[in-house]
Write a protein that holds these residues in place. Sequence first.
Motif: not given
Lengths: 167, 156
Positions: A8-12, A31-41, A92-104
């Motif tokens: 979450v911190a890196v995405a922020y 905040v949506v992007g931060l939630a995206g960073a947790l999607v794979p979890d 919102v989809f774009g930001l969630l995908v950004f977040g999950l890609l940064s997670h992976l």
Amino acid sequence: MPDFFSHVAVAYVVLQITAWRVRWLDTPLIVVGLAGALVPDAVKIGLLVPSYEVAAALGRPFSWSPLHRLGGAVVTAAIASLLVERDQRRVVFGLLVFGLLSHLALDALLARPGPYTYDMLYPLTDWPVPFLDLDLYLSSDYWPSVASGAAAAAVFALTRYTALGDD
Amino acid sequence: MTLSLPDGGRRALLLAVLIALQAGMALHYGGQAEQCPNYECYAADYDAYVGQTDRVGGPVIDTSPVTIALDYAPGEALELELVGFDRSVTEGTQLGVYGTLAPNRTFRVEDSVVHPPTNQRYMYGISALTMLLVAALGLRYWRFDARRATFVRRDR
């Protein structure tokens, strides 16, 4: 994974610095992007309901693992983006995908024994992607959360107390 | 008022398709994971897999010699004694190892990762707090409109 906090911190850090220039990227969307960073979890649902219990109930093999791979995480993001108003869904989809890609991507850098990461691109391929297998940190290390937390605090302070965050 | 959701039908259909897709992947992946080689196959016919290179992991159940348990079903595990592993570990430590299955249920280690138990508790703690933080931020900037089953930005 590194811990949830590092993701979450890196995405922020990335989103907030981007928002200094990109004015439409406001706090509700960050905040949506931060939630995206947790999607794979979402795969951690397996700690509550293990795959083998679902498999036993269904009478068929079952695994939560795709939730932590490209295909399942994108589908989770698509499902979540249907839960906002229609005109917000694309962003919102774009930001969630950004977040999950940064997670992976951050997970690819984890220390694992052996010269490859894991089948993170499933279902596109079962290939255990050897790129980015830099073995930078253990999933249980403290320092990624300390370092990324410090970076996030600095970016938060710059946004709050300097002209960078002005609209 | 005819429909509370202008695009309700379309949204419900899309949701159903996406959930079916997610379930399809979970079943497909589960089916793949059941195919050999996996821990259960190793346990059932160990000698057939001697020489197999793999990444395996599990808790340390004995320290002299270091032995790990590869869990493959509730209460069922393949116990492997590690060869060529000289890092100091305690019982219960999570180990990941890469190497080769060797005769007599031993594993020749080429590379390993040790997760200290206290760090794992830290990771679970900070991860739980982060979930709460993100949920709180979400509800600070978005509200849930139960009538439409939709999250709406609070500033509109």
